[in-house]
Write a protein that holds these residues in place. Structure first.
Motif, PDB file in Angstrom:
ATOM      1  N   HIS A 264     -16.475  75.520  -4.794  1.00  0.00           N
ATOM      2  CA  HIS A 264     -15.329  74.952  -5.503  1.00  0.00           C
ATOM      3  C   HIS A 264     -14.273  74.592  -4.605  1.00  0.00           C
ATOM      4  O   HIS A 264     -13.750  75.378  -3.990  1.00  0.00           O
ATOM      5  N   VAL A 265     -14.011  73.453  -4.638  1.00  0.00           N
ATOM      6  CA  VAL A 265     -12.978  72.780  -3.452  1.00  0.00           C
ATOM      7  C   VAL A 265     -11.777  72.350  -4.184  1.00  0.00           C
ATOM      8  O   VAL A 265     -11.753  71.642  -5.170  1.00  0.00           O
ATOM      9  N   PHE A 266     -10.803  72.793  -3.599  1.00  0.00           N
ATOM     10  CA  PHE A 266      -9.424  72.587  -4.043  1.00  0.00           C
ATOM     11  C   PHE A 266      -8.735  71.958  -2.883  1.00  0.00           C
ATOM     12  O   PHE A 266      -8.634  72.297  -1.664  1.00  0.00           O
ATOM     13  N   HIS A 267      -7.863  70.528  -3.079  1.00  0.00           N
ATOM     14  CA  HIS A 267      -7.037  70.168  -1.918  1.00  0.00           C
ATOM     15  C   HIS A 267      -6.029  69.297  -2.620  1.00  0.00           C
ATOM     16  O   HIS A 267      -6.238  68.643  -3.492  1.00  0.00           O
ATOM     17  N   GLY A 268      -4.735  69.915  -2.427  1.00  0.00           N
ATOM     18  CA  GLY A 268      -3.656  69.467  -2.991  1.00  0.00           C
ATOM     19  C   GLY A 268      -3.626  69.437  -4.524  1.00  0.00           C
ATOM     20  O   GLY A 268      -3.738  70.634  -5.203  1.00  0.00           O
ATOM     21  N   ARG A 269      -3.304  68.322  -5.399  1.00  0.00           N
ATOM     22  CA  ARG A 269      -3.498  68.227  -6.776  1.00  0.00           C
ATOM     23  C   ARG A 269      -4.821  68.434  -7.359  1.00  0.00           C
ATOM     24  O   ARG A 269      -4.879  68.744  -8.563  1.00  0.00           O
ATOM     25  N   ARG A 298     -23.632  76.012   8.349  1.00  0.00           N
ATOM     26  CA  ARG A 298     -22.908  74.629   8.791  1.00  0.00           C
ATOM     27  C   ARG A 298     -23.207  73.665   7.721  1.00  0.00           C
ATOM     28  O   ARG A 298     -22.440  72.652   7.499  1.00  0.00           O
ATOM     29  N   GLN A 299     -24.406  73.613   7.038  1.00  0.00           N
ATOM     30  CA  GLN A 299     -24.588  72.566   5.978  1.00  0.00           C
ATOM     31  C   GLN A 299     -23.574  72.651   4.905  1.00  0.00           C
ATOM     32  O   GLN A 299     -23.057  71.717   4.465  1.00  0.00           O
ATOM     33  N   VAL A 300     -23.266  73.709   4.434  1.00  0.00           N
ATOM     34  CA  VAL A 300     -22.243  73.833   3.237  1.00  0.00           C
ATOM     35  C   VAL A 300     -21.180  73.665   3.713  1.00  0.00           C
ATOM     36  O   VAL A 300     -20.070  72.779   3.300  1.00  0.00           O
ATOM     37  N   GLY A 301     -20.496  74.166   4.806  1.00  0.00           N
ATOM     38  CA  GLY A 301     -19.190  73.755   5.548  1.00  0.00           C
ATOM     39  C   GLY A 301     -19.045  72.174   5.756  1.00  0.00           C
ATOM     40  O   GLY A 301     -17.963  71.517   5.345  1.00  0.00           O
ATOM     41  N   GLU A 302     -20.106  71.390   6.340  1.00  0.00           N
ATOM     42  CA  GLU A 302     -20.051  69.898   6.574  1.00  0.00           C
ATOM     43  C   GLU A 302     -19.853  69.464   5.050  1.00  0.00           C
ATOM     44  O   GLU A 302     -19.052  68.183   4.945  1.00  0.00           O
ATOM     45  N   GLN A 303     -20.428  69.868   4.072  1.00  0.00           N
ATOM     46  CA  GLN A 303     -20.664  69.089   2.672  1.00  0.00           C
ATOM     47  C   GLN A 303     -19.213  69.237   2.201  1.00  0.00           C
ATOM     48  O   GLN A 303     -18.789  68.172   1.839  1.00  0.00           O
ATOM     49  N   ILE A 304     -18.496  70.418   2.339  1.00  0.00           N
ATOM     50  CA  ILE A 304     -17.019  70.590   1.940  1.00  0.00           C
ATOM     51  C   ILE A 304     -16.183  69.515   2.280  1.00  0.00           C
ATOM     52  O   ILE A 304     -15.376  68.643   1.897  1.00  0.00           O
ATOM     53  N   LEU A 305     -16.242  69.510   3.690  1.00  0.00           N
ATOM     54  CA  LEU A 305     -15.375  68.872   4.507  1.00  0.00           C
ATOM     55  C   LEU A 305     -15.645  67.296   4.454  1.00  0.00           C
ATOM     56  O   LEU A 305     -14.683  66.435   4.544  1.00  0.00           O
ATOM     57  N   GLU A 306     -16.737  66.910   4.139  1.00  0.00           N
ATOM     58  CA  GLU A 306     -17.130  65.358   4.085  1.00  0.00           C
ATOM     59  C   GLU A 306     -16.531  65.059   2.909  1.00  0.00           C
ATOM     60  O   GLU A 306     -15.964  63.932   2.648  1.00  0.00           O
ATOM     61  N   TYR A 307     -16.579  65.724   1.823  1.00  0.00           N
ATOM     62  CA  TYR A 307     -16.074  65.191   0.586  1.00  0.00           C
ATOM     63  C   TYR A 307     -14.435  65.133   0.589  1.00  0.00           C
ATOM     64  O   TYR A 307     -13.761  64.234   0.048  1.00  0.00           O
ATOM     65  N   LYS A 312      -9.383  62.206   1.011  1.00  0.00           N
ATOM     66  CA  LYS A 312      -8.071  62.180   1.699  1.00  0.00           C
ATOM     67  C   LYS A 312      -7.946  61.381   2.806  1.00  0.00           C
ATOM     68  O   LYS A 312      -6.787  60.980   3.409  1.00  0.00           O
ATOM     69  N   GLY A 313      -9.027  60.699   3.497  1.00  0.00           N
ATOM     70  CA  GLY A 313      -9.135  60.037   4.774  1.00  0.00           C
ATOM     71  C   GLY A 313      -8.950  60.717   5.890  1.00  0.00           C
ATOM     72  O   GLY A 313      -8.857  60.148   7.067  1.00  0.00           O
ATOM     73  N   THR A 314      -8.868  61.916   5.956  1.00  0.00           N
ATOM     74  CA  THR A 314      -8.771  62.773   7.255  1.00  0.00           C
ATOM     75  C   THR A 314      -9.138  64.267   7.057  1.00  0.00           C
ATOM     76  O   THR A 314      -9.457  64.736   5.838  1.00  0.00           O
ATOM     77  N   ARG A 315      -9.446  65.007   7.999  1.00  0.00           N
ATOM     78  CA  ARG A 315      -9.884  66.342   7.948  1.00  0.00           C
ATOM     79  C   ARG A 315      -8.464  67.164   7.332  1.00  0.00           C
ATOM     80  O   ARG A 315      -7.446  66.916   7.990  1.00  0.00           O
ATOM     81  N   PRO A 316      -8.710  68.411   6.900  1.00  0.00           N
ATOM     82  CA  PRO A 316      -7.740  69.174   6.831  1.00  0.00           C
ATOM     83  C   PRO A 316      -7.370  69.984   7.840  1.00  0.00           C
ATOM     84  O   PRO A 316      -7.965  70.172   8.699  1.00  0.00           O
TER      85      PRO A 316
END
Length: 375
Positions: A264-269, A298-307, A312-316
């Protein structure tokens, strides 16, 4: 005992303000009435709702939905938790309606319940009930117009039959399989979110209970239907990504166990629910809690950050991940490698203790604070 002898300190924390469509408030209910929910689009919204349950639960739920249309007053008290439910419709400050047409209802019949209770073990009963739920969701899915969400009312007999003797109904689990999580996964496979309701939720005796159920159901359906958010916190900073990891276990026809994870991914709004691919090499500890291998983490972390990066156009700058079991070393290493370039990585494990004080939270800090541990 004098105040000086007290082994802990009490501190009052003020209620934080939360953001609604037209303003801020500290009370969620009063904020929704004054300012309305944060809907994705302007104008009135209708949540299309499917229902699965036995005859009694469908009747009780439809009665509650009818009362929600006209409004519910919990009494004369001015307590903040007794805010009247304002009703639904175009004139409602909630700007919402709920359409639960009969074509989206599936009744669990008496013979279906008997087919569940006749199985010899809680796990077999659970698998039988899940098969029934999957079939009903697939039938609803084939409708020319799909609902935005489906409520699954679990009959009491099914809860009793699927719960092992050493557990209570708060956690319907058997041999590492969680009934609630499995139903949620079935809904996600059909791309229709599910909301589970226990029989006790529909055993409403007072107007106060009825108003409380109406508020809870409205907030839950707003999230599940993806029509918007009731509110958002004001403290979440831009550039922060929050994710929660849950585990599910299934059996195919050959009784092979298939495991999957959801993030479950949350970023900003915004927020989104991602379903990962089946994850390899998941190990269970002595308590039945699953743990990821290095590659799976590693697979889960990469999938979340790729989304996140695609949106957002950048990594958090900060990535917070929580799951219901302590992170093992190979999980930490996999996530550290997946989050290369992220300034702060927080790994949070939340443990549940039955019949005890509120559960402790274990927080592990990695990245620039790697090696430190706080509990």
């Amino acid at each position: 005992m004098t105040p000086e002898d007290t082994p802990f300190t009490l501190r009052h924390i003020e209620e934080p303000e939360i953001q609604f469509e037209g303003g801020t408030e500290t009370s969620p209910k009063r904020g929704l009435i004054r300012y309305g929910p944060r809907l994705y689009e302007e104008g009135h919204h209708t949540i299309k709702l499917g229902i699965i349950g036995d005859r009694d639960s469908i009747r009780r739920l439809t009665e509650l939905l009818h009362d929600m249309e006209v409004g519910i007053h919990p009494g004369t008290s001015d307590n903040p938790w007794q805010v009247p439910y304002p009703g639904l419709g175009k004139s409602s400050p909630l700007n919402l309606s709920i359409n639960a047409k009969k074509g989206w209802r599936r009744q669990i019949r008496r013979r279906d319940i008997q087919s569940v209770t006749s199985k010899s073990t809680p796990r077999d009963r659970m698998e039988r009930f899940l098969k029934l739920v999957r079939k009903d969701i697939e039938i609803i899915e084939r409708d020319s117009v799909q609902p935005n969400a489906i409520i699954v009312c679990i009959p009491q007999e099914v809860m009793d039959a699927c719960t092992p003797e050493n557990q209570d109904h708060a956690r319907i689990q058997s041999e590492g399989s969680d009934l609630r999580n499995r139903i949620k996964l079935i809904g996600m496979e059909a791309r229709i979110p599910t909301q589970l309701i226990k029989p006790s939720t529909l055993a409403i005796r007072t107007d106060r209970q009825r108003a409380s159920r109406a508020w809870n159901l409205t907030v839950g359906l707003l999230y599940k239907s993806q029509r918007g958010h009731p509110w958002k916190t004001r403290q979440i900073e831009d550039g922060h990504c929050y994710a929660g990891l849950s585990f599910y276990r299934e059996r195919d026809e050959g009784d092979d166990v298939i495991r999957a994870a959801l993030a479950h991914v949350f970023h900003g709004r915004d927020h989104i629910i991602l379903q990962s691919d089946p994850l390899p090499d998941i190990t269970e500890d002595e308590n039945g809690s699953p743990h990821l291998s290095y590659e799976a983490a590693r697979q889960v972390g990469e999938q979340i950050l790729e989304y996140y990066e695609a949106q957002k156009g950048t990594r958090p700058s900060r990535f917070v991940l929580h799951k219901p079991s302590v992170f093992w070393e190979e999980e930490r290493e996999g996530l550290l490698d997946a989050t290369d370039g992220v300034r702060d990585l927080d790994l949070v494990s939340v443990d549940h203790i039955e019949n005890s004080l509120p559960p402790p939270v274990e927080v592990e800090f990695a990245s620039s604070m790697r090696g430190q541990f706080s509990k």
